[in-house]
Write a protein that holds these residues in place. Sequence first.
Motif, PDB file in Angstrom:
ATOM      1  N   HIS A  14      29.809  16.302  53.175  1.00 59.43           N
ATOM      2  CA  HIS A  14      28.823  15.759  54.091  1.00 59.43           C
ATOM      3  C   HIS A  14      29.463  15.769  55.482  1.00 59.43           C
ATOM      4  N   ASP A  16      31.197  14.897  58.736  1.00 62.02           N
ATOM      5  CA  ASP A  16      32.137  13.818  59.090  1.00 62.02           C
ATOM      6  C   ASP A  16      33.014  13.315  57.950  1.00 62.02           C
ATOM      7  N   HIS A  17      32.886  13.896  56.778  1.00 64.12           N
ATOM      8  CA  HIS A  17      33.730  13.419  55.692  1.00 64.12           C
ATOM      9  C   HIS A  17      35.140  13.997  55.750  1.00 64.12           C
ATOM     10  N   LYS A  19      36.059  17.551  56.497  1.00 68.40           N
ATOM     11  CA  LYS A  19      36.285  18.931  56.081  1.00 68.40           C
ATOM     12  C   LYS A  19      37.186  19.677  57.065  1.00 68.40           C
ATOM     13  N   THR A  21      39.320  18.540  59.375  1.00 66.38           N
ATOM     14  CA  THR A  21      40.683  18.019  59.406  1.00 66.38           C
ATOM     15  C   THR A  21      41.468  18.518  58.195  1.00 66.38           C
ATOM     16  N   GLN A  41      41.498  21.019  65.058  1.00 67.37           N
ATOM     17  CA  GLN A  41      40.307  21.608  64.462  1.00 67.37           C
ATOM     18  C   GLN A  41      40.130  23.098  64.758  1.00 67.37           C
ATOM     19  N   GLY A  53      29.947  17.659  65.707  1.00 64.75           N
ATOM     20  CA  GLY A  53      30.619  17.472  64.433  1.00 64.75           C
ATOM     21  C   GLY A  53      30.007  18.269  63.299  1.00 64.75           C
ATOM     22  N   ASN A 134      38.684  11.717  50.127  1.00 60.66           N
ATOM     23  CA  ASN A 134      39.419  11.840  51.392  1.00 60.66           C
ATOM     24  C   ASN A 134      39.457  10.520  52.159  1.00 60.66           C
ATOM     25  N   LYS A 135      40.317  10.476  53.151  1.00 57.69           N
ATOM     26  CA  LYS A 135      40.478   9.313  54.040  1.00 57.69           C
ATOM     27  C   LYS A 135      40.978   8.083  53.298  1.00 57.69           C
ATOM     28  N   ASP A 137      43.688   6.810  53.524  1.00 58.15           N
ATOM     29  CA  ASP A 137      44.567   6.013  54.386  1.00 58.15           C
ATOM     30  C   ASP A 137      43.830   4.836  55.020  1.00 58.15           C
ATOM     31  N   SER A 165      44.336  12.405  52.180  1.00 57.88           N
ATOM     32  CA  SER A 165      44.012  12.076  53.563  1.00 57.88           C
ATOM     33  C   SER A 165      44.355  13.277  54.414  1.00 57.88           C
ATOM     34  N   GLY A 166      43.342  13.895  54.946  1.00 56.35           N
ATOM     35  CA  GLY A 166      43.559  15.051  55.801  1.00 56.35           C
ATOM     36  C   GLY A 166      44.334  14.630  57.032  1.00 56.35           C
ATOM     37  N   LYS A 167      44.046  13.433  57.497  1.00 53.32           N
ATOM     38  CA  LYS A 167      44.670  12.963  58.717  1.00 53.32           C
ATOM     39  C   LYS A 167      46.152  12.708  58.522  1.00 53.32           C
TER      40      LYS A 167
HETATM   41  P1  GDP Z   1      33.827  17.245  59.229  1.00 50.36           P
HETATM   42  O1  GDP Z   1      32.590  16.927  59.991  1.00 50.36           O
HETATM   43  O2  GDP Z   1      33.620  17.075  57.760  1.00 50.36           O
HETATM   44  O3  GDP Z   1      34.453  18.552  59.569  1.00 50.36           O
HETATM   45  O4  GDP Z   1      34.871  16.084  59.594  1.00 50.36           O
HETATM   46  P2  GDP Z   1      36.108  16.080  60.579  1.00 50.36           P
HETATM   47  O5  GDP Z   1      37.286  16.736  59.958  1.00 50.36           O
HETATM   48  O6  GDP Z   1      35.693  16.530  61.917  1.00 50.36           O
HETATM   49  O7  GDP Z   1      36.419  14.530  60.584  1.00 50.36           O
HETATM   50  C1  GDP Z   1      35.491  13.577  60.992  1.00 50.36           C
HETATM   51  C2  GDP Z   1      36.195  12.360  61.521  1.00 50.36           C
HETATM   52  O8  GDP Z   1      36.955  11.728  60.486  1.00 50.36           O
HETATM   53  C3  GDP Z   1      37.182  12.660  62.632  1.00 50.36           C
HETATM   54  O9  GDP Z   1      37.112  11.617  63.570  1.00 50.36           O
HETATM   55  C4  GDP Z   1      38.533  12.679  61.932  1.00 50.36           C
HETATM   56  O10 GDP Z   1      39.580  12.320  62.790  1.00 50.36           O
HETATM   57  C5  GDP Z   1      38.338  11.655  60.834  1.00 50.36           C
HETATM   58  N1  GDP Z   1      39.133  11.952  59.648  1.00 50.36           N
HETATM   59  C6  GDP Z   1      39.165  13.122  58.970  1.00 50.36           C
HETATM   60  N2  GDP Z   1      39.998  13.024  57.909  1.00 50.36           N
HETATM   61  C7  GDP Z   1      40.502  11.773  57.918  1.00 50.36           C
HETATM   62  C8  GDP Z   1      41.422  11.064  57.076  1.00 50.36           C
HETATM   63  O11 GDP Z   1      41.943  11.555  56.087  1.00 50.36           O
HETATM   64  N3  GDP Z   1      41.672   9.773  57.429  1.00 50.36           N
HETATM   65  C9  GDP Z   1      41.106   9.166  58.500  1.00 50.36           C
HETATM   66  N4  GDP Z   1      41.428   7.905  58.748  1.00 50.36           N
HETATM   67  N5  GDP Z   1      40.254   9.797  59.301  1.00 50.36           N
HETATM   68  C10 GDP Z   1      39.947  11.095  59.028  1.00 50.36           C
END
Ligand code: GDP
Length: 599
Positions: A14, A16-17, A19, A21, A41, A53, A134-135, A137, A165-167
Amino acid sequence: IPRERIRNFCIIAHVDHGKTTLSDRLLQITGTVVESKLQNQMLDSMDLERERGITIKAHPVTMTYFYPKDKQYYQLNLIDTPGHVDFSYEVSRSLSACEGALLVIDATQGIQAQTVSNVFLAEKHNLVLIPVINKIDLPTANPELVKKQLEEILAIPADTAILASGKEGIGIDEILQAIIRHIPPPQAFPDQILRALIFDSVYDPFKGVILYVRMFSGKIKKGEKILLLSTKKSYEVKEVGIFNPKMVPEEELYEGNSGYVIANIKDPSEIKIGDTITWETGGTTSPLPGFQEIVPMVFSGIYPLNSSEFEKLKNAIQKLQINDPAITISQESSVALGSGFRCGFLGLLHMEIVQERLRREYGVDILTTYPSVVYKVYLRSGEILEVDNPSKLPDPSTIEHIAEPLVKAYLIVPSENIGELMQLISEKRGSCETTETLDQNMVILHCLFPLNEILVDFNDKLKSITHGYGSMDYKPAGYRISDLVKLDILVNGEPIEALSCIVHASKAESRGRAIIQKLKERIPRHLFKIALQAAIGSKIIAREDIGAIGKNVTAKCYGGDITRKRKLLEKQKEGKKRMKTFGKVDIPQEAFLEILKTD
Ligand code: GDP
């Protein structure tokens, strides 16, 4: 690298989930990009995508990974997919190039509507799914709840889920190893005949059309003569290569690979996404599965604000279409707006993105008309017309009835917002067919809506009612006869075609009022009085006036300060540039844009 050690996969998630990162992390850990060079990114390259996004174009990347278990190198091809409902056709064609997918779910959000619809799509393509929670953390992460949802909603065994956690870079190696272990290598075709699926294409002014391909069997290399199955056109291959993540030429592409092919194709319209490439002689005659006709759902007129920019607009739209074959265009002209284009889009977001790109990337000042769906108009004569432009609606006295397109939507929403949502659903002339409890907090609503009602602001309202926790997805569900009328907006008695729309009779008055209110707020005062009216046929249903003004804008500068005076005049000129004149009335472009948001 032999076929057995190739994996083709994509990431479905979805919006912002996480992907993007996560993709960046995969590229980094496989050394595809060096950390210091890792721009935030990598995969989301367009500014606009980043701002919103979302990923618009599928973009493949080839990674090499050393698998410690068998001490072998593997080739992992990541094929990017967009997450938004508007682009499900792009998701679909990316899926047909893969054997498996990472299903990324935000541990703080849980499963959302697009997750569900993407899983259905993936299952239709027989993909192996690897769930990634994911996330983790984040302090509010609730992986246990997500696991429960996985089992209960999607029937995916939760013990296979990887916590990541991608981050923070948690779980990344585990993901790569799971890809190798669980996703099957590409299947072999024993006959070794060239079969490659075109899953995307971009246009390069120097190289011509660049085809993004997934090799299913055989080899392809420079100098060979190839045939595109659906068009029966042949070309000579000029270059083949992989994305690493930039384009890197290779000797050849062989079965299992994903990469690109350049074949001296100058005219992008010769390319059909989903088409199969084979040899010119001795090739296959049966195409690979994966072709899906793209059906535009939303139409809008696009006109140059300044009619001298028509050629510029034409060029820009044609260039855009090359990289986004989902847009359909035909030339049209209107009395008030001059020459322009009628464009078809997959959905409203798609429309907004295209319009925004025309403005930003191509620098064309455009005026867009109120978006419309395709109505079926049954005439008394027995004839049936398909109308995607309100101004093309025939005389009401000749119409027997009008049918509008419906969509089946499913909404995943917090149960505490049900009351307010039901109100929104009925406001949008929707009906709720079933509700299912997802867990203690969330429910799934299966609803039926007229597409036209959810076009403009439904998603925004859903988000605001549910504080961002609600999500929805939809698919077409046929037509239904409804009480629809054409609403005209008149400025000093002159109908503004761009603002005409087809609405349900019960909403004509409120829509009309809202539009003229916005116009009133945004049309500057003129030297004469301006009457704004909303009308159905000859019946006026709403009216506002803008009073006259006689003063020169510079009058209040008391003559003295010349630079200030000039600045003011320049500002006024700047404003003029963005105006369109109807009769004698200047309407700022901004007013049109604002009205698109009206409801
Ligand atoms: P996409 O829309 O699925 O491609 O999502 P993004 O990779 O752009 O991430 C959306 C938001 O979630 C961004 O603000 C990222 O910094 C944040 N984010 C992505 N992965 C993580 C994670 O593992 N932990 C945390 N805390 N934030 C994350």
